[in-house]
Design a protein around this motif. Sequence first.
Motif, short mmCIF file in Angstrom:
data_model
loop_
_atom_site.label_atom_id
_atom_site.label_comp_id
_atom_site.label_asym_id
_atom_site.label_seq_id
_atom_site.Cartn_x
_atom_site.Cartn_y
_atom_site.Cartn_z
N LYS A 113 0.41 1.86 10.12
CA LYS A 113 1.58 2.68 10.49
C LYS A 113 2.67 1.79 11.09
O LYS A 113 3.85 1.96 10.81
CB LYS A 113 1.18 3.77 11.49
N ASN A 114 2.25 0.83 11.92
CA ASN A 114 3.24 -0.07 12.53
C ASN A 114 3.90 -0.99 11.51
O ASN A 114 5.03 -1.41 11.69
CB ASN A 114 2.58 -0.91 13.62
N ALA A 132 4.58 -0.14 8.50
CA ALA A 132 5.43 0.67 7.60
C ALA A 132 6.82 0.76 8.20
O ALA A 132 7.19 1.76 8.81
CB ALA A 132 4.81 2.05 7.39
N ASP A 133 7.59 -0.31 8.04
CA ASP A 133 8.94 -0.33 8.60
C ASP A 133 9.87 -1.00 7.61
O ASP A 133 9.51 -1.24 6.46
CB ASP A 133 8.95 -1.00 9.97
N GLU A 134 11.06 -1.36 8.09
CA GLU A 134 12.05 -1.87 7.15
C GLU A 134 11.71 -3.24 6.58
O GLU A 134 12.28 -3.65 5.57
CB GLU A 134 13.43 -1.88 7.79
N LEU A 185 9.38 -3.84 4.84
CA LEU A 185 8.83 -3.63 3.49
C LEU A 185 9.82 -4.05 2.40
O LEU A 185 9.45 -4.21 1.24
CB LEU A 185 8.44 -2.16 3.29
N ARG A 186 11.10 -4.24 2.77
CA ARG A 186 12.06 -4.73 1.78
C ARG A 186 11.79 -6.18 1.41
O ARG A 186 12.26 -6.68 0.40
CB ARG A 186 13.49 -4.55 2.29
N LEU A 187 11.03 -6.89 2.24
CA LEU A 187 10.74 -8.31 2.02
C LEU A 187 9.38 -8.50 1.36
O LEU A 187 8.43 -7.75 1.62
CB LEU A 187 10.74 -9.07 3.36
N TYR A 188 9.29 -9.53 0.51
CA TYR A 188 7.99 -9.83 -0.10
C TYR A 188 6.96 -10.12 0.98
O TYR A 188 7.30 -10.59 2.07
CB TYR A 188 8.11 -11.05 -1.03
N ARG A 217 2.17 -5.85 2.15
CA ARG A 217 2.29 -6.02 3.59
C ARG A 217 1.40 -5.06 4.38
O ARG A 217 0.87 -5.40 5.44
CB ARG A 217 3.75 -5.78 4.02
#
Lengths: 354, 354
Positions: free
Chosen positions: A47-48, A50-52, A54-57, A247
Motif C-alpha cells: 500500500k505504501n 502504491a504512490d506516484e 509508479l511512473r518510474l521503472y 515496484r
Amino acid sequence: MSRYWSKAIKNIKPYTPGEQPKDRRYIKLNTNENPYPPSSRAIEAIKNAADETLRLYPDPMCEELRETIAGYYRLRNNNVFIGNGSDELLAFSFPAFFEPAGKPVLFAEITYSFYPVYAALFNTNYNLIPVDEEFNIPEEGYYQANGGIIIANPNAPSGKGVSRETIKAILNRNESSVVILDEAYVDFGGQSAVKLINDYPNLLVIKTLSKSHSLAGLRVGYALGNEDLIEGIIRVKDSINSYTVDRLALAGAQEAIKDDDYFQETRSKIMKSRERVSVRLKDWGFKVISSQANFIFISSERCPGGILFQRLREKGILVRYFNKPKINNFIRVTIGTDVEMDCFLEAIKVIVRS
Amino acid sequence: MSRYWSKAIKNIKPYTPGEQPKDRRYIKLNTNENPYPPSSRAIEAIKNAADETLRLYPDPMCEELRETIAGYYRLRNNNVFIGNGSDELLAFSFPAFFEPAGKPVLFAEITYSFYPVYAALFNTNYNLIPVDEEFNIPEEGYYQANGGIIIANPNAPSGKGVSRETIKAILNRNESSVVILDEAYVDFGGQSAVKLINDYPNLLVIKTLSKSHSLAGLRVGYALGNEDLIEGIIRVKDSINSYTVDRLALAGAQEAIKDDDYFQETRSKIMKSRERVSVRLKDWGFKVISSQANFIFISSERCPGGILFQRLREKGILVRYFNKPKINNFIRVTIGTDVEMDCFLEAIKVIVRS
C-alpha cells in the motif's frame, strides 16, 4: 492453428495451470496456494509503495530485495536473483544453461509438468527418469550422461522429498552439469540445498514466495547459486524483459521475507494440518504418499481418482487431477485451513462410502 | 564467462536499459518515463487490491483487463492479450511468429535496440533497413523477402512517426508475414494502426502503459491483433510462465485505462511541452528531429553528443546517449514537466555557449 505461427508454436503443448474458477465459490485445494493471508507487514508495504513513483521503472537489478534475501540465507547479493515467480526463473535457465538439441537434460518421469514444456520451447532434449510405485526416483537415474539436471524437491505432485545427502551425491557425480533444485515447496518440511551453494558452483536453487509466503498473486520467485549461474539468468532476463518484477512486488516481497515470525507460524500450521489429514485418510484406507509439501497425493482402492475429483468438485471442493499414466488414480489435495480440511475429510468420507 | 553457460548466452549482448541512479537526485530525462503521476484512480485501485487475496494466483488469462481494453478499442476480448510490459510481448512474438534460422525479419538500422537482442536469443535472422540522415526509413526497405517485420511507430530513439497509409502499403505487400507495430510511444501524436486490425490478419500492435499512462513501475503492456496472433502469444506465455501479470498490476491497469480524461490531459501536456522545447532548441541552432513521441532526439554542431550527455549529467540532468554510428552525435531527451524542461533548457544553453 494459424499460418502465421512458427513450427515450434504449432507443435507445442503449453502448460495448463490449475483452474481459477469464477462460476461459484469453491474450497480451493487445487493450486497449492497458502490458505493463510500474506504477512500484514507485506500488505502494508505494498500500500505504501502504491504512490506516484509508479511512473518510474523499477530497479531492473532488484538490488534491495537481493540484499534482503542474501542476508536471510547468509549469501552475497550476487548469489541471488529475482524473477516473476519461480516459473520464469526455471524457463530462463533453459536457454542459459542447456544447449539446444544437445545432450539430454534429466528429470523424473513424474514431476512438475512444466519442465517438458520449457524443453519444447527452447529445443532442449531430455530423458525422463522412471519412478517406482511410491514415486521414489532412483539416485542412479541421475548418473547417466546429461546436459543438465532438474530436481523438484519436494517433488510434485507426489510431495516426496530427497535428502541433502542424496543431492550431494548427485552433485558430486555431475560436476560439469548445472543441477537445478526446484524448491517451490521446500519450506513445508523438505531439506533445502541452499547450504551447499558455496561448495558447488553448478548448483542452482530456485524458490518462490507463492506458496510458503502466501503471495501467489504477487509473482515473486528467486534463484540462489554461484554468481556465474546467477549472471547467466540475468543475461537471459536482459534479453527478454529488463524489468520483470514491478515496484509493488519488490516492496511486498521484501517485507514478507523480513516477517520471519509470521512465515514460521503459517508454515508450521500447514505442516501440522497435513499430518492430521494424512493420518485420518490412512485410517480410512487411503494410500497417502508421504509428503514434505503443502499438498498430499492420495488414492483410494474404492474410488478411481477421476471420480474422486469429479465428486469433490460437485460438492464445491476443487482438487487437482492429472489424467496421465501412473498417476491417474490419484488426486493432489492442497492443505487448506483446518476448517477447509474438515470439510474435505467430511466430503471424501461420504464419497468413498457410497 | 562461465563454463556452465550455453553458447548462446556466452555470445549474446543483453539489452542495457537506461540507468536508474541512486547516488543523487537527478532530473531524470533518460528512460522516457512520464513526468506526471499515474491516475489517482489507478493508485486507489491498487491499494484496494492489496489484500489477503494476494495469496491466490492472478487470472492467467487476464480476462477482466482484456475486456476493458477490448471495449476501449472496440475490439473483441480475443483480439487482446496482456503482458509484463510491452518488452515481454515483443520477446514472446519472436518464437511465436518467426522461424529460427529462417528468412530474415526486417527492422530499421536505427530503432529500438532490443530487437537484435531478441533475435540473438531466439536464433532469428534479421536484415537491417538503412535510414537516411533524417532517420526516415524508406518504405521499399520492407518490400524484400522476409520472415516478419517489426516497425516501431513512432520510432526510437528518433521519435519519427510513420503514417497509417504507409503502414497499410507495407501490410499489403507482406500478406504472408506477421507485421508487428511497436506503438510504445504512439499516444503522443502518432497514427496508430489499431484501426487496421480487422482488415489485416497479419497485423500485431503492441502498446504499453509505461509511458502514456505513467505506469512504468507497474509492468503492463498489451498486444492487439487477430485472434490467431493473440493465441500464438498466449501459447508462448504458457510455455514460460502462466502468470506474468500480478493482481495489483491487473487492478491498476484496468483503472488507468478507464480514467481516460486523465490520460488525455497528461498526454496533451507532454505534447505541448515537446513543441515548446523543440521550437526553443531550433532557435538556438540545435538539430531537432521532428518527434511524435514523449522524447526528442537532438544534436548540436557546437558540442558533440557524448559531451552534451556528460555535461548535463554533471549538472544533475540525465538524458540518454547511444554511442553508435549515425546517432553518436545525438542525445535523446525525455519530455519532463515544464519546470524540468526549463532547467534542461537553461543547462543546455550554458553548455553549448561555453
